[in-house]
Design an enzyme around this catalytic site. Structure first.
Site, PDB file in Angstrom:
ATOM      1  N   ASP A  34       0.814  -1.233   0.000  1.00 51.10           N
ATOM      2  CA  ASP A  34       0.000   0.000   0.000  1.00 51.10           C
ATOM      3  C   ASP A  34       0.840   1.271   0.000  1.00 51.10           C
ATOM      4  O   ASP A  34       0.625   2.175  -0.794  1.00 51.10           O
ATOM      5  CB  ASP A  34      -1.050   0.001   1.135  1.00 51.10           C
ATOM      6  N   SER A 119      -4.722  -5.764  18.812  1.00 51.93           N
ATOM      7  CA  SER A 119      -3.302  -6.003  18.542  1.00 51.93           C
ATOM      8  C   SER A 119      -3.020  -7.323  17.845  1.00 51.93           C
ATOM      9  O   SER A 119      -2.033  -7.974  18.131  1.00 51.93           O
ATOM     10  CB  SER A 119      -2.490  -5.982  19.845  1.00 51.93           C
ATOM     11  N   SER A 124      -7.748  -3.213  14.588  1.00 54.14           N
ATOM     12  CA  SER A 124      -8.688  -2.709  15.592  1.00 54.14           C
ATOM     13  C   SER A 124      -8.526  -1.202  15.746  1.00 54.14           C
ATOM     14  O   SER A 124      -9.507  -0.485  15.975  1.00 54.14           O
ATOM     15  CB  SER A 124      -8.466  -3.415  16.928  1.00 54.14           C
ATOM     16  N   SER A 125      -7.311  -0.699  15.601  1.00 60.01           N
ATOM     17  CA  SER A 125      -7.125   0.749  15.779  1.00 60.01           C
ATOM     18  C   SER A 125      -7.760   1.519  14.624  1.00 60.01           C
ATOM     19  O   SER A 125      -8.429   2.537  14.844  1.00 60.01           O
ATOM     20  CB  SER A 125      -5.650   1.111  15.942  1.00 60.01           C
ATOM     21  N   GLU A 157      -2.048   7.605  12.654  1.00 57.97           N
ATOM     22  CA  GLU A 157      -0.911   6.692  12.832  1.00 57.97           C
ATOM     23  C   GLU A 157       0.409   7.388  12.485  1.00 57.97           C
ATOM     24  O   GLU A 157       1.375   7.304  13.225  1.00 57.97           O
ATOM     25  CB  GLU A 157      -1.060   5.451  11.931  1.00 57.97           C
ATOM     26  N   ASP A 169      -5.560  -0.126   6.023  1.00 60.58           N
ATOM     27  CA  ASP A 169      -6.454  -0.531   7.117  1.00 60.58           C
ATOM     28  C   ASP A 169      -7.721   0.319   7.135  1.00 60.58           C
ATOM     29  O   ASP A 169      -8.842  -0.200   7.159  1.00 60.58           O
ATOM     30  CB  ASP A 169      -5.721  -0.427   8.460  1.00 60.58           C
TER      31      ASP A 169
HETATM   32  C1  GLA Z   1      -0.200  -2.773   8.406  1.00 62.43           C
HETATM   33  C2  GLA Z   1      -0.305  -1.344   7.921  1.00 62.43           C
HETATM   34  C3  GLA Z   1      -0.869  -1.277   6.497  1.00 62.43           C
HETATM   35  C4  GLA Z   1      -0.097  -2.192   5.554  1.00 62.43           C
HETATM   36  C5  GLA Z   1       0.070  -3.586   6.169  1.00 62.43           C
HETATM   37  C6  GLA Z   1       0.995  -4.451   5.365  1.00 62.43           C
HETATM   38  O1  GLA Z   1      -1.476  -3.329   8.525  1.00 62.43           O
HETATM   39  O2  GLA Z   1      -1.125  -0.595   8.795  1.00 62.43           O
HETATM   40  O3  GLA Z   1      -0.859   0.042   6.031  1.00 62.43           O
HETATM   41  O4  GLA Z   1       1.131  -1.628   5.211  1.00 62.43           O
HETATM   42  O5  GLA Z   1       0.583  -3.521   7.500  1.00 62.43           O
HETATM   43  O6  GLA Z   1       0.490  -4.674   4.091  1.00 62.43           O
END
Ligand code: GLA
Length: 383
Positions: A34, A119, A124-125, A157, A169
């Site tokens: 991503d 976690s 979840s966050s 984040e 996410d």
């Molecule tokens: C975590 C990060 C995402 C992505 C994944 C790995 O979930 O929050 O942005 O980079 O790792 O694909």
């Protein structure tokens, strides 16, 4: 949601003015692609975070977490101070990010309840950020697109908590579609298409129970390796901006120009982007076996190239490989612990989950959390 509304009403003696729900997510394929502006297959899950609020006068906010019974307090005049240790950091961070976008934070009393495992690597966050962001902007009638709300969550984040995570996410939590895997492009930040999970198959999620704490992990350094590799490659291939722009053949041709580590990290990302496109084609053809194989390949690449697996995750995927009912399995999310996803026939899912769980216990002494995941809709306002 009704349960949370009832608990809130009883506890605060007030009826919530708005109720928002945001799901956790599974990264199905496309690991660490991503933030390289690449492609990902992901889905929202049935487990959600529910967030309700009612506005109050003044500047003091109260948030009651009905999962663990804790009550959190913060003041709107101190949104910029150091993030607190508890979950209110995601809410404060969201208000901060929305304020940067022209939103005027208001004081509220809120209740939250989450069913997304904490976690574990199921975001979840992000679910909390999205649920809170959706609730406050809806209540205030603040115009914001779903993509921008996702970016605000990512901003929490990146800017507030210091994690250089990508957009996956929050984006998946907002754009998920019931019973579907979404294929997204993180350069144009859009869903390119949706694919039904082949009929008769489910994802079994098995949590290694090894704590997934991105802060302590090497997540940020993986991202740095990718960006360094992209800079070197951009000098060789003009027009290439990120690893997404590099083909497997171009990467091989440029191997000597990269450090060994950069080459490995870049290999993972370049191949993952390629695998996502292959997987979308296989899903469109209903080739569930071929799709499953790509999940195993992705995990192999995490072990060899990206080095973001863990002994526990490897045991789970190895058990999957030797089980006739499993078509594919891999770590899902940032890695360094957390969950694995396993593609299994519906009819085998619950036996499979119990067998892997008990084998895993024999091998590690760890009681894994397992659940059969339904693919849910993205975040929404309820009522
Ligand atoms: C975590 C990060 C995402 C992505 C994944 C790995 O979930 O929050 O942005 O980079 O790792 O694909």
């Amino acid at each position: 949601m009704q349960q949370l509304i009832d608990k809130f009403t009883k506890y605060f003696k007030a009826v919530p003015a708005v109720a928002a729900q945001a799901p956790g997510r599974l990264e199905v394929l496309g690991n660490h692609t991503d933030y390289n502006e690449g492609f990902v297959l992901s889905c929202a899950v049935g487990q959600t975070t529910n967030f309700v609020l009612t506005p109050v006068c003044g500047t003091k906010c109260t948030v009651k977490d009905f999962r663990d019974g804790t009550e959190m307090h913060f003041d709107l005049s101190a949104l910029d101070s150091k993030p607190p240790k508890n979950g209110s950091k995601y809410i404060i961070g969201m208000l901060n990010e929305l304020r940067k976008r022209g939103f005027q934070p208001f004081a509220f009393t809120a209740g939250l309840e989450s069913h997304v495992p904490l976690s574990a690597g199921m975001s979840s966050s992000a679910a909390l950020e999205v649920a809170c962001g959706l609730a406050v902007t809806t209540y205030a009638d603040f115009p914001i697109s779903k993509a921008e709300l996702a970016r605000a969550g990512q901003g929490v984040e990146n800017n507030f908590l210091g994690l250089k995570t990508g957009l996956l996410d929050q984006f998946s939590s907002l754009f998920g579609k019931k019973d579907s895997i979404i294929m997204s492009d993180f350069r144009t930040v859009e869903v390119l298409g949706t694919h039904a999970l082949p009929a008769g198959y489910s994802f079994v999620v098995i949590n290694s129970m090894k704590k997934h704490t991105l802060v302590d992990s090497d997540y940020n350094s993986r991202r740095e390796d990718c960006e360094n590799a992209a800079r070197v490659l951009a000098a060789i291939y003009p027009g290439a901006k990120t690893l997404r722009d590099i083909s497997p053949a171009e990467l091989t041709a440029a191997k000597e120009k990269l450090s060994g580590r950069e080459f490995l990290r870049a290999s993972h990302v370049v191949q993952e982007c390629f695998r996502v496109k292959q997987a979308a084609e296989l899903l469109a053809k209903g080739d569930v076996k071929g799709f499953g194989q790509l999940l195993f390949e992705s995990h192999d690449s995490s072990i060899r190239n990206f080095e973001n697996s863990s002994p526990e995750l490897d045991i789970l995927v190895e058990l999957a490989r030797h089980h006739h009912a499993c078509l594919g399995a891999r770590l899902s999310g940032g890695g360094f612990g957390g969950i694995t996803i396993h593609l299994v026939k519906d009819s085998d899912a619950s036996d499979y989950a119990q067998q892997i769980r008990s084998e895993y216990f024999k091998r590690t002494g760890i009681e894994a959390e397992v659940f059969i995941c339904s693919l849910g809709d993205g975040a929404k306002i309820i009522g």
